[in-house]
Design a protein around this motif. Structure first.
Motif, PDB file in Angstrom:
ATOM      1  N   GLY A 119       0.829  -1.198   0.000  1.00 31.17           N
ATOM      2  CA  GLY A 119       0.000   0.000   0.000  1.00 31.17           C
ATOM      3  C   GLY A 119       0.859   1.242   0.000  1.00 31.17           C
ATOM      4  N   ASP A 120       0.424   2.272   0.691  1.00 28.71           N
ATOM      5  CA  ASP A 120       1.217   3.495   0.770  1.00 28.71           C
ATOM      6  C   ASP A 120       2.347   3.385   1.787  1.00 28.71           C
ATOM      7  N   ARG A 121       2.202   2.476   2.763  1.00 29.23           N
ATOM      8  CA  ARG A 121       3.239   2.345   3.787  1.00 29.23           C
ATOM      9  C   ARG A 121       3.078   0.995   4.489  1.00 29.23           C
ATOM     10  N   ALA A 122       4.176   0.290   4.685  1.00 25.54           N
ATOM     11  CA  ALA A 122       4.184  -0.957   5.450  1.00 25.54           C
ATOM     12  C   ALA A 122       5.362  -0.929   6.404  1.00 25.54           C
ATOM     13  N   MET A 123       5.100  -1.252   7.675  1.00 24.82           N
ATOM     14  CA  MET A 123       6.139  -1.222   8.704  1.00 24.82           C
ATOM     15  C   MET A 123       6.491  -2.648   9.116  1.00 24.82           C
ATOM     16  N   PHE A 124       7.785  -2.900   9.276  1.00 19.67           N
ATOM     17  CA  PHE A 124       8.294  -4.188   9.729  1.00 19.67           C
ATOM     18  C   PHE A 124       9.215  -3.920  10.921  1.00 19.67           C
ATOM     19  N   VAL A 125       9.123  -4.759  11.960  1.00 24.87           N
ATOM     20  CA  VAL A 125       9.902  -4.547  13.178  1.00 24.87           C
ATOM     21  C   VAL A 125      10.618  -5.840  13.552  1.00 24.87           C
ATOM     22  N   SER A 126      11.912  -5.728  13.886  1.00 24.54           N
ATOM     23  CA  SER A 126      12.705  -6.895  14.257  1.00 24.54           C
ATOM     24  C   SER A 126      12.568  -7.188  15.748  1.00 24.54           C
ATOM     25  N   GLU A 127      13.058  -8.357  16.165  1.00 22.81           N
ATOM     26  CA  GLU A 127      13.048  -8.706  17.578  1.00 22.81           C
ATOM     27  C   GLU A 127      13.935  -7.775  18.390  1.00 22.81           C
ATOM     28  N   GLY A 129      13.895  -4.647  17.945  1.00 18.79           N
ATOM     29  CA  GLY A 129      13.187  -3.380  17.991  1.00 18.79           C
ATOM     30  C   GLY A 129      13.529  -2.439  16.858  1.00 18.79           C
ATOM     31  N   ARG A 130      14.360  -2.875  15.917  1.00 22.40           N
ATOM     32  CA  ARG A 130      14.694  -2.038  14.776  1.00 22.40           C
ATOM     33  C   ARG A 130      13.548  -2.057  13.765  1.00 22.40           C
ATOM     34  N   LYS A 131      13.388  -0.939  13.051  1.00 21.99           N
ATOM     35  CA  LYS A 131      12.275  -0.785  12.131  1.00 21.99           C
ATOM     36  C   LYS A 131      12.754  -0.731  10.687  1.00 21.99           C
ATOM     37  N   ALA A 132      11.948  -1.299   9.810  1.00 20.25           N
ATOM     38  CA  ALA A 132      12.168  -1.193   8.371  1.00 20.25           C
ATOM     39  C   ALA A 132      10.831  -0.833   7.744  1.00 20.25           C
ATOM     40  N   CYS A 133      10.814   0.242   6.988  1.00 17.14           N
ATOM     41  CA  CYS A 133       9.567   0.744   6.414  1.00 17.14           C
ATOM     42  C   CYS A 133       9.715   0.849   4.900  1.00 17.14           C
ATOM     43  N   ILE A 134       8.681   0.400   4.182  1.00 14.67           N
ATOM     44  CA  ILE A 134       8.595   0.616   2.741  1.00 14.67           C
ATOM     45  C   ILE A 134       7.390   1.511   2.508  1.00 14.67           C
ATOM     46  N   ASN A 161      10.188  11.294  -9.259  1.00 15.01           N
ATOM     47  CA  ASN A 161       9.292  12.255  -8.629  1.00 15.01           C
ATOM     48  C   ASN A 161       8.357  11.565  -7.645  1.00 15.01           C
ATOM     49  N   GLU A 162       7.938  10.331  -7.975  1.00 17.86           N
ATOM     50  CA  GLU A 162       7.186   9.480  -7.060  1.00 17.86           C
ATOM     51  C   GLU A 162       7.710   8.055  -7.206  1.00 17.86           C
ATOM     52  N   CYS A 163       7.963   7.395  -6.088  1.00 13.08           N
ATOM     53  CA  CYS A 163       8.478   6.026  -6.116  1.00 13.08           C
ATOM     54  C   CYS A 163       8.380   5.428  -4.722  1.00 13.08           C
ATOM     55  N   TYR A 164       8.574   4.115  -4.626  1.00 13.66           N
ATOM     56  CA  TYR A 164       8.686   3.464  -3.326  1.00 13.66           C
ATOM     57  C   TYR A 164      10.094   3.665  -2.768  1.00 13.66           C
ATOM     58  N   VAL A 165      10.194   3.650  -1.434  1.00 13.85           N
ATOM     59  CA  VAL A 165      11.467   3.820  -0.733  1.00 13.85           C
ATOM     60  C   VAL A 165      11.548   2.797   0.392  1.00 13.85           C
ATOM     61  N   LEU A 166      12.742   2.258   0.604  1.00 14.73           N
ATOM     62  CA  LEU A 166      13.031   1.448   1.790  1.00 14.73           C
ATOM     63  C   LEU A 166      13.821   2.301   2.772  1.00 14.73           C
ATOM     64  N   SER A 167      13.361   2.354   4.018  1.00 15.86           N
ATOM     65  CA  SER A 167      14.094   3.019   5.097  1.00 15.86           C
ATOM     66  C   SER A 167      14.234   2.006   6.220  1.00 15.86           C
ATOM     67  N   ALA A 168      15.470   1.554   6.498  1.00 19.88           N
ATOM     68  CA  ALA A 168      15.675   0.453   7.434  1.00 19.88           C
ATOM     69  C   ALA A 168      16.790   0.753   8.427  1.00 19.88           C
ATOM     70  N   GLU A 169      16.537   0.432   9.683  1.00 20.05           N
ATOM     71  CA  GLU A 169      17.554   0.503  10.725  1.00 20.05           C
ATOM     72  C   GLU A 169      18.284  -0.837  10.742  1.00 20.05           C
ATOM     73  N   ILE A 170      19.586  -0.808  10.488  1.00 23.42           N
ATOM     74  CA  ILE A 170      20.363  -2.034  10.369  1.00 23.42           C
ATOM     75  C   ILE A 170      21.657  -1.897  11.173  1.00 23.42           C
ATOM     76  N   GLY A 171      22.444  -2.975  11.200  1.00 23.79           N
ATOM     77  CA  GLY A 171      23.755  -2.927  11.844  1.00 23.79           C
ATOM     78  C   GLY A 171      23.999  -4.144  12.703  1.00 23.79           C
TER      79      GLY A 171
END
Length: 275
Positions: A119-127, A129-134, A161-171
């Motif tokens: 959809g417009d936004r989907a959130m994923f969370v690791s054990e 507590g880190r977040k990854a959002c598309i 100008n419009e596209c999907y993005v991945l924003s993820a906390e990693i490490g």
């Protein structure tokens, strides 16, 4: 903008990106696939105890040692008691044995991630507590430039100008932010590619050879100078907040896959479950 217009828009963007020094895209607009097709098997190797690797860096208990999405390194059978870790980084070949008693092998089925599941936004969370959002994004008046910001990249500006993005906390230990624009193809968000680092080799003995596609995202763009790297380049509305420059240095990349049976993203060894 309707979903079909978004799909056509991003499909054109994928064709343009072959003009920049990055992963090549080739996309065809069509309706979303009705089922979630499997892409292949992801094999990941984790340390069951801490040890010093022969290459001179420590491996900690629970840490990902290597997975089959790695474009440069791999783990294969060595002998009855050992795995062989081998790789080719910049033309320098290396290999060493790791006792199987210190390794846990896990396998996952990699599946396509449909934009209808995001959809417009989907959130994923690791054990951890880190977040990854598309999420669906808009350029918000910001622009795309060449590597030093001196020349505007007009094709990328139009297509991104419009596209999907991945924003993820990693490490592995310290949390860092990985963000990158994504492409769509045939109703699915592009996460999987042929390993371009294999240079077309089909020799299974070559350490960079991979059978089928790997889950792999490489940075094509970075934030303009002066932007705090720990801060997202997009706000909660998906609006871009800073100009983007083409990557000039060696690009960062992540291993990624959508694991449909867990409804989770796999990123660099960690599972991020959809919320």
């Amino acid at each position: 903008m309707t979903r079909m217009r978004r799909l056509i828009f991003n499909s054109l963007f994928c064709l343009v990106l072959v003009l920049v020094p990055a992963v090549s895209y080739s996309c065809k607009p069509s309706e979303p696939t009705p089922t979630v097709p499997a892409v292949g098997t992801l094999t990941a190797y984790y340390a069951t105890e801490s040890f010093d690797a022969p290459m001179g860096y420590p491996i900690k208990k629970g840490q990902l040692i290597c997975d089959s999405n790695d474009p440069l390194n791999r783990i294969v059978e060595g002998d009855a008691n050992n795995y062989k870790y081998e790789g080719d980084d910049g033309g320098e070949l290396y290999s060493y044995m790791i006792p199987k008693s210190k390794v846990e092998k896990k396998t996952f089925t990699m599946s396509q991630l449909r934009y209808t599941d995001v959809g417009d936004r989907a959130m994923f969370v690791s054990e951890k507590g880190r977040k990854a959002c598309i999420f669906w994004s808009k350029a918000n008046g910001h622009q795309y430039f060449n590597w030093d910001g001196s020349e505007e990249n007009l094709p990328a500006q139009d297509m991104l100008n419009e596209c999907y993005v991945l924003s993820a906390e990693i490490g592995t230990e310290e949390t860092v932010l990985f963000e990158e624009q994504l492409c769509e193809r045939r109703g699915c968000i592009e996460l999987y590619w042929e390993n371009r680092f294999a240079m077309g080799s089909t020799d299974p003995n070559y350490c960079r050879y991979r059978e089928g596609k790997i889950g792999f995202i490489e940075e094509n763009w970075c934030n303009a100078e002066g932007w705090e790297e720990s801060k997202s380049a997009w706000n909660d509305k998906g609006e871009l907040l800073v100009d983007q420059w083409q990557i000039a240095d060696i690009a960062d990349y992540i291993s990624i896959a959508y694991i449909a049976d867990l409804n989770a993203l796999y990123i660099d060894g960690d599972l991020y479950y959809k919320k």
